[in-house]
Write an enzyme that holds these catalytic residues in place. Structure first.
Site, PDB file in Angstrom:
ATOM      1  N   TYR A   1       0.832  -1.174   0.684  1.00 25.46           N
ATOM      2  CA  TYR A   1       0.113  -0.066   0.122  1.00 25.46           C
ATOM      3  C   TYR A   1       1.135   0.970  -0.084  1.00 25.46           C
ATOM      4  CZ  TYR A   1       0.987   0.787   4.836  1.00 25.46           C
ATOM      5  OH  TYR A   1       0.989   1.074   6.314  1.00 25.46           O
TER       6      TYR A   1
ATOM      7  N   LYS B   1       6.485  -2.122   2.040  1.00 22.85           N
ATOM      8  CA  LYS B   1       5.292  -1.382   2.983  1.00 22.85           C
ATOM      9  C   LYS B   1       4.307  -2.138   2.488  1.00 22.85           C
ATOM     10  CE  LYS B   1       2.584   3.298   2.994  1.00 22.85           C
ATOM     11  NZ  LYS B   1       3.198   3.363   4.300  1.00 22.85           N
TER      12      LYS B   1
ATOM     13  N   GLU C   1      12.235   2.945  14.226  1.00 20.33           N
ATOM     14  CA  GLU C   1      11.891   3.587  13.900  1.00 20.33           C
ATOM     15  C   GLU C   1      10.096   3.169  14.563  1.00 20.33           C
ATOM     16  OE1 GLU C   1       9.647   2.922  10.031  1.00 20.33           O
ATOM     17  OE2 GLU C   1       9.898   0.635  10.175  1.00 20.33           O
TER      18      GLU C   1
ATOM     19  N   LEU D   1      10.467   1.794   7.379  1.00 21.16           N
ATOM     20  CA  LEU D   1      10.167   2.471   6.029  1.00 21.16           C
ATOM     21  C   LEU D   1      10.824   3.349   5.602  1.00 21.16           C
ATOM     22  CD1 LEU D   1       7.595   1.268   3.991  1.00 21.16           C
ATOM     23  CD2 LEU D   1       6.796   3.290   5.288  1.00 21.16           C
TER      24      LEU D   1
HETATM   25  N1  PDD Z   1       2.744   5.018   7.971  1.00 18.03           N
HETATM   26  N2  PDD Z   1       7.378   3.703   9.056  1.00 18.03           N
HETATM   27  C1  PDD Z   1       6.153   3.133   9.011  1.00 18.03           C
HETATM   28  C2  PDD Z   1       6.711   1.529   9.537  1.00 18.03           C
HETATM   29  C3  PDD Z   1       5.129   3.660   8.908  1.00 18.03           C
HETATM   30  O1  PDD Z   1       3.808   2.700   8.771  1.00 18.03           O
HETATM   31  C4  PDD Z   1       5.096   4.933   8.126  1.00 18.03           C
HETATM   32  C5  PDD Z   1       4.316   5.556   7.348  1.00 18.03           C
HETATM   33  C6  PDD Z   1       6.385   5.825   8.105  1.00 18.03           C
HETATM   34  C7  PDD Z   1       6.466   6.842   7.385  1.00 18.03           C
HETATM   35  O2  PDD Z   1       6.596   7.246   5.826  1.00 18.03           O
HETATM   36  P1  PDD Z   1       6.150   7.930   5.620  1.00 18.03           P
HETATM   37  O3  PDD Z   1       6.383   9.435   5.736  1.00 18.03           O
HETATM   38  O4  PDD Z   1       5.754   7.477   4.120  1.00 18.03           O
HETATM   39  O5  PDD Z   1       3.749   8.799   5.929  1.00 18.03           O
HETATM   40  C8  PDD Z   1       7.532   4.789   8.264  1.00 18.03           C
HETATM   41  C9  PDD Z   1       1.123   5.448   7.298  1.00 18.03           C
HETATM   42  C10 PDD Z   1       0.982   6.946   7.111  1.00 18.03           C
HETATM   43  C11 PDD Z   1       0.454   4.540   7.515  1.00 18.03           C
HETATM   44  O6  PDD Z   1       0.498   3.069   7.565  1.00 18.03           O
HETATM   45  O7  PDD Z   1      -1.113   4.916   7.630  1.00 18.03           O
END
Ligand code: PDD
Length: 279
Positions: free
Chosen positions: A33, A144, A176, A200
């Site tokens: 996703y 992801k 993270e 991620l």
């Molecule tokens: N999640 N690490 C993890 C495990 C995440 O699920 C996310 C973001 C990030 C940050 O990535 P970005 O800056 O590209 O949003 C880091 C999204 C927002 C979610 O699962 O809803």
């Protein structure tokens, strides 16, 4: 417009969007996703999000030859220029006639996208409390994947302890958050763990590093140990939907002054200005 969702080439009211219970996304969590913000109708860093999607797709051996322009055309009818929104995009390995772990011979991916309003997150201004937890996730956290059991159990453990996020620890290092990347200011230097299969590669993370570099904020991609983060003057978690969120308490102890710090304030302002400059 925004109550319409996209499913396999069609725009439908959410209630009419249906997939089979034999979809491998439902049976196996076999899919990936993206979450892509759109400010005033403009998709933020679309190329970067699509690049990450393509990396996730190749990470799970699924091919979907859509260009950035194709995706833009798919998302456009769901966007509303009077709002800040995000696109949730999910691609699964699709329907298979029977439940079998091996890939089906003919794969027709299921492609689903919906658009929701970004509601301001109060914790971005007030700061949030976090706990550290052992990272129980798998070894492909750079993908992801929609399979988020580890992440949701960890986030819920934090919520159960009246914290908004869990910081995940692997081999003594803070890697993270359960749904965010992590930054810490230690000895005056802004640190974030380097990209690897353990995290991620967040798009917000990249933007913050670019802004810090462009504005001479001392910063470095480096491992952050659990011991050293306890000495940080500031800790933040970052994501597309919440942006830069200061952590004011970690495992029950105040972080720095116990209030959002000056480096957060600077980078938050730079990020808001950067977003404005794009619209
Ligand atoms: N999640 N690490 C993890 C495990 C995440 O699920 C996310 C973001 C990030 C940050 O990535 P970005 O800056 O590209 O949003 C880091 C999204 C927002 C979610 O699962 O809803």
């Amino acid at each position: 417009m925004t109550d319409l969702v996209y499913l396999n080439g069609e725009y439908l009211p959410l209630a009419d969007a249906k997939v089979s219970v034999l979809d491998r996304g439902f049976l196996f969590g076999d899919g990936v996703y993206e979450v892509i913000p759109a400010y005033a109708g403009k998709l933020f860093r679309l190329e970067d999000h699509i690049q990450r999607l393509n990396n996730s797709l190749s990470g799970i051996r699924l091919s979907l030859p859509h260009s950035v322009a194709d995706w833009q055309a798919i998302f456009a009818p769901m966007l509303d220029s009077s709002k800040d929104q995000y696109i949730y995009l999910q691609v699964t390995r699709g329907y298979a006639a029977k439940r079998d772990h091996g890939f089906p011979e003919q794969v027709v991916p299921t492609v689903f996208a919906m658009c929701s309003e970004i509601k301001p997150f109060a914790g971005r201004i007030t700061g949030i409390k976090c706990i550290t937890l052992d990272d129980i996730r798998w070894q492909m956290c750079n993908v992801k994947a929609i399979t988020l059991l580890g992440n949701i159990l960890l986030r819920q453990e934090a919520l159960d302890q009246d914290c908004a996020e869990a910081l995940l620890v692997k081999d003594g290092l803070v890697v993270e958050g359960a749904a965010s990347n992590v930054f810490a200011v230690i000895d005056g230097v802004l640190l974030t763990p380097p990209k690897s299969h353990q995290i991620l590669p967040g798009i917000t993370r990249d933007v913050i590093l670019e802004l810090a570099l462009a504005h001479q904020v001392p910063c470095q991609e480096a491992a952050i140990s659990l011991d050293s983060i306890k000495t940080a003057s500031e800790i933040w978690v970052t994501s597309s939907t919440r942006e830069i969120v200061p952590v004011i308490e970690l495992d029950g102890a105040a972080v720095g002054s116990g209030k959002p710090g000056p480096v957060w304030q600077q980078l938050d302002q730079l990020l808001q200005a950067y977003k404005q400059s794009l619209s």
